[in-house]
Design an enzyme around this catalytic site. Structure first.
Site, PDB file in Angstrom:
ATOM      1  CE1 TYR A 180      -5.143   6.479  -0.830  1.00 50.25           C
ATOM      2  CE2 TYR A 180      -5.131   6.999   1.595  1.00 50.25           C
ATOM      3  CZ  TYR A 180      -5.189   6.011   0.464  1.00 50.25           C
ATOM      4  OH  TYR A 180      -5.301   4.698   0.817  1.00 50.25           O
ATOM      5  CG  HIS A 221      -4.252  -4.041   0.060  1.00 48.76           C
ATOM      6  ND1 HIS A 221      -3.507  -3.763  -1.183  1.00 48.76           N
ATOM      7  CD2 HIS A 221      -4.281  -3.046   0.843  1.00 48.76           C
ATOM      8  CE1 HIS A 221      -2.845  -2.643  -1.099  1.00 48.76           C
ATOM      9  NE2 HIS A 221      -3.485  -2.061   0.321  1.00 48.76           N
ATOM     10  CG  ASP A 225      -2.127   0.988   1.159  1.00 49.68           C
ATOM     11  OD1 ASP A 225      -3.002   0.548   0.392  1.00 49.68           O
ATOM     12  OD2 ASP A 225      -2.047   2.095   1.494  1.00 49.68           O
TER      13      ASP A 225
END
Length: 406
Positions: free
Chosen positions: A314, A371, A180
């Protein structure tokens, strides 16, 4: 080791736990419709209701806290250029073999330092193929590290933070592991500090397009002339699903994190549903236990920076200098690269595409897993790292650098 490194124990205030229970008891739910429990629409109403009831009435945070406090945790201030000192929380588990490889483990969103817990005993074990000293920080704005209160703290600053932590611990040379955001951050560590970061292993390969002729003529021709196998095709289909059906969270967090932040900060149910969706959608039928989910979410609920802070990475990275972001995807020539692909990750390119990122010395394609590889498939991920650095592995020379007897 520096003198301002302090042992740390998690100790969430009673008032925070009580406030959580009060808010959970006052939850309002959307009216039930025929698709309320359809995962295609998001977190199911029935699941969220069950988890909220457990969180408020049966979940024992103090028990989870006591278990976590058995881990060797610390805090220390790290000076980040332009942002001043930030108190960084981290796990630091040394192997009994003093000559083990120092490994920096970097989590992402919606993960935390919890992701490293299952692989700690596997990688520090001196009876394994290769042992490691593990450092697993809570990134700024996550877990029990400080909040960043000024704008502009992007992936570049996260890389600076974790690198300086390793230096402060006395690890002037080390290797990294990440998935990630850990992929992007550890990539930037290798670019910015190649004299210190000797190799990198990633279990997330953020490549959306095949290699171009301009990038590497040989890699372009290899890809163009070699048919994709079943695993390649399945991975490309999984990546397309993520772009089309699973990317909405990213668009919101990259553009309007403060708006979303009101819901995450005020409503523990919103936080639970937001994270729970990813825990299910991004894993490979992993059998989540309710208390396991609630512990994961509670790290966000009780985080030092607050539940809204974590999504800002982000926005800040999207709006940073474009070159900073692109650097994380460029070829890094001096840092050896290991890659592990898991079929239910959110981006699963053909294995050969990874050669556009650096000198690949280890690559594995697994039949199961998603993930959160360190949490879902700890044995497989640990085995990959041990194979990469163990006898006969592509990075065994790095292991010998720390232990000449190998």
């Amino acid at each position: 080791m520096a003198g301002d490194i302090s042992p740390f124990k998690i100790n969430v205030p009673d008032t925070a736990i009580e406030q959580l229970k009060v808010k959970l008891s006052a939850t309002s739910y959307a009216d039930r419709v025929e698709f309320s429990d359809d995962w295609n629409y998001g977190s199911p109403l029935s699941d969220v209701k069950r988890l909220v009831k457990r969180w408020g009435d049966g979940f024992d945070w103090r028990k989870q806290e006591a278990t976590l406090n058995e881990l060797p945790q610390f805090t220390t201030p790290i000076e980040v250029a332009g942002f001043g000192p930030l108190s960084i929380h981290f796990l630091h588990q040394r192997s009994s073999n003093a000559n083990s490889i120092p490994l920096l483990f970097v989590h992402g969103w919606p993960g935390s330092f919890l992701e490293v817990v299952k692989i700690l005993p596997l990688l520090t074990n001196t009876q394994s193929k290769q042992s490691f000293h593990i450092v697993a920080p809570s990134l700024p704005n996550f877990g029990f590290s400080d909040a960043v209160k000024s704008a502009g703290f992007s992936a570049t600053q996260y890389a600076e933070t974790v690198h300086k932590l390793m230096l402060k611990l006395g690890y002037t040379e080390y290797v990294t592991q990440g998935g990630d955001w850990g992929f992007m951050i550890t990539r930037l560590v290798g670019i910015k500090y190649p004299d210190h970061c000797l190799a990198s292993h990633v279990n997330f390969v953020r490549i959306h397009q095949p290699p171009t002729f301009a990038q590497s003529p040989l890699l372009y021709l290899w890809n163009a002339l070699t048919p994709y196998n079943a695993s390649d095709r399945a991975g490309l289909a999984r990546s397309a699903w993520f772009r089309n059906e699973g990317f909405g969270y990213n668009a919101e967090q990259s553009t309007k994190p403060s708006t979303l932040g009101f819901a995450l900060a005020d409503s523990p149910v919103a936080l639970l549903a937001w994270i729970y969706e990813k825990l299910r959608d991004w894993t490979d039928d992993y059998p989540w236990d309710d208390d396991e989910i609630l512990t994961w979410v509670s790290i966000y609920q009780f985080s030092k920076a607050g539940p809204a802070a974590s999504v800002r990475i982000y926005y800040e990275t999207k709006h940073a200098d474009p070159d900073q972001y692109a650097h994380g995807l460029q070829y890094v020539p001096r840092v050896k690269l290991g890659v592990s692909l898991f079929p239910k990750d959110v981006v699963v390119p053909p294995k050969r595409w990874a050669h556009s990122l650096g000198p690949v010395v280890f690559a594995a394609v697994h039949e199961q897993g998603g993930h959160f590889a360190a949490h879902e498939r700890p044995d497989q991920l640990a085995s990959d790292l041990q194979s990469m650095y163990g006898t006969g592995g592509g990075a065994h020379d790095i292991a010998r650098k720390f232990d000449p007897s190998l």
